[in-house]
Structure formats: C-alpha cells, structure tokens
Scaffold this active site. Sequence first.
Site: not given
Length: 427
Positions: A100, A318
Amino acid sequence: MGLLFPAGVLIAVVVFHATVVLSSFPATLHLERGVPASHKLKLSQLKERDRVRHSRMLQSSGGGVVDFPVQGTFDPFLVGLYYTRLQLGSPPRDFYVQIDTGSDVLWVSCSSCNGCPVSSGLHIPLNFFDPGSSPTASLISCSDQRCSLGLQSSDSVCAAQNNQCGYTFQYGDGSGTSGYYVSDLLHFDTILGGSVMNNSSAPIVFGCSTLQTGDLTKPDRAVDGIFGFGQQDMSVISQLASQGITPRVFSHCLKGDDAGGGILVLGEIVEPNIVYTPLVPSQPHYNLNLQSIYVNGQALAIDPSVFATSSNQGTIIDSGTTLAYLTEAAYDPFISAITSNVSPSVSPYLSKGNQCYLTSSSINDVFPQVSLNFAGGSSMILIPQDYLIQQSSIVSSLSLILVTFYFILLKICLDLLDLHRSCWSVY
C-alpha cells in the site's frame, strides 16, 4: 489503501497494465508503458518479457537492493489486491501483507487481536504476531524517539496511562485498525550483482493490531496486515534508509494480466526508456500533476483547476486501491466521451444504475483509446481493457440446420472510474 482524506482525483496503479512506479523523497515517479503504442504484443509475450527483464532491472546503481515477492492481481473478481510475504521476529515467521503506497505504517495482526480474520479465501496461511514469543521483540514507549516521529505525522498515539506507543488508522473504504507498536527484526534478501542472495535482517518498528473493523475483518481476501510505503518516518522504507541499509527509494511494478504478481524492490532499478514525470513536492501522498485526459485523440473539456493539487484534491498513486477514481467534474466528460465514441454495433443498457454494453466483438475494435497526460510530457495510454470491467460472460446458442453456433456475449461495464457507485467492496 490510503488513509481517509477528502476525495480528489485518485489514480490506482493496480488498474493499469504493467505500470512501473519508482519513488524517492523528494523524487520522481517513473512510468514505463508496459504495452507498446501498437498494442500488438500478446499478454503471454508481455509476461515472458517481464520475467526475462526482472533480473536485468534489479541492477542497482548504488549496491544491493532488497527484493520482496509480489502476489495478487488487479482483478476484483479474483483478488483485487497485491500482497507480499515478509518475515518478522525470532525465529522468523511469515506474514502476508497488502502492499500500500497510500499509507505509511507496516502492521500485522497480533495474538491478542479482536476481530482479526483467522482464515483467508486467498489460500494463504494467516499468522498472528506474538511479541512474547520473540526474544528480539520490544515494546515502544511514549518516550521513545521513534514514537515521537510518528506523533509528528499522526501515525502514532500515546496512552498516558501505560506509556505505550500505539496507533489508530481509518482507511478510505471505512475499515480501520488500532493497536500498539513493537520493535523486532525484519528479515529480507539482499541482491548483489544481479544474482547473489544475502540473507539479512534489521530492527524495525511496526504495528501489532489488536482491533480490526470493516472489510479488514472479511475472510474472502484477508491478509495478515498492510505494508505501508508512504513517505513518513514510520514507514519501513524510511526506517531502513535511516539505518543506512537501503537508499530512500523503492521500485514497484504491477502486472495487469490475470496471473498478476510483479516486482517490489527497496532500492533503485536501472531500465532504459523509462518515461519520467515529477512528484508534487511537500505532499503526504505520492501526488502527480495530471494535466489532461484524451479520448480517441480528443482532449476532454475539463477545467485545469480540477487537476490541481491542494489540501483536499489531487492525483494520487495508491497501490492499495483496486479502482481508479475521478471527481465528478472529470468523470462526467469522460463517460460522455466514451459513450459517444463507442461503435454502433455495441448494445448499451443499464444494469443496477451502471452503464453497460453487450458486444460479441473485440472491445479493442469498438471502444476508444484513452490517454492520461502528465507533467513533463509523459502519457499513460489506456486501451479498453484498462478502463473497462468485464462483468460476466453470457452463453447463448442458436440452432440452424443441425449446426449449433455459440456466441459469447461480453458484458462490459463502465463503472471502473465511478466515484459514486461501487459494484463491490475493495480494500
């Protein structure tokens, strides 16, 4: 999976085929087009090319690099996330964690966790970290300097009653986790000279989750935790860089085919013909300057201020988000342009409020090409597979003079870039 922030323009690298992301601090984001402009290579050829190039790419210009395996796919019907396996503690134990770039901290489920899943539909074993069973583990107190660094970036909180450094994170999908920080050994492989593997370890601070909520508790795509690759001091990349173990840079490549996987390297890779676009400086996330969107070679009529970076908007890379998102001011012109450029041979219809299409032709023949154009003259070309989702295949048969013809109708939904609607829950 970014931490909760006001919605702006969000581009999820998971969606795009073979996107390479390199980041340093402050840095440049390197984008390499994984599919050539002609789009004539088969996916099997791309996969083989990536396999051969992997060893060549891992030639660091500054010494050894740390390599992590990458598993998972972009396909939300299969996995919908990318994850890696890492080893923590003494003796080292395996933990599978989601990769992430939208958050900073590494955390894993703790032995005292409430609400943590105990099994995973990804067919991976789930583990719980027990600080008491690792002789190299130690708790982080509020007076510890490392806790103070987390307090500055809101990555840590302090419980005055027990002087224990903890954390509480709320993610953009509504899920959350809380727990406390512990220091222990991270074990990793260092690659030198392209092929020599050295087993190494270093002490790092990471979260021990004692509570999880929302989608984090669901077993269908459960993992042991989240591996944050943000810029703040509590991220693993920052901690290893401060110890002089790795440079303050990482390289991340996500394969967009059904097999998935990719590359995750702590360190810089060397690869020719990479296209560069700068990161927006002084931002908590990895922001890019998206300047325009073209559909079928025509620029969309979008006010440039829509793409501007501010405290509540911007274009963010992201890797923890499955879908790509656009604000309404960009989304509406985008969908209108796609719809007006679709071949008349395609049958449109609405399904649960989403604009869908039925086609028996190759989607490359009936849907337009899209271009996302960034600062510095770099562009990301999206073919229809990159912005459409195949919802299902419907088999229909017609009989004519004892000969049966089968038609596979591909139902394609244009909800991939919809900020307001969602066909499933994503991490």
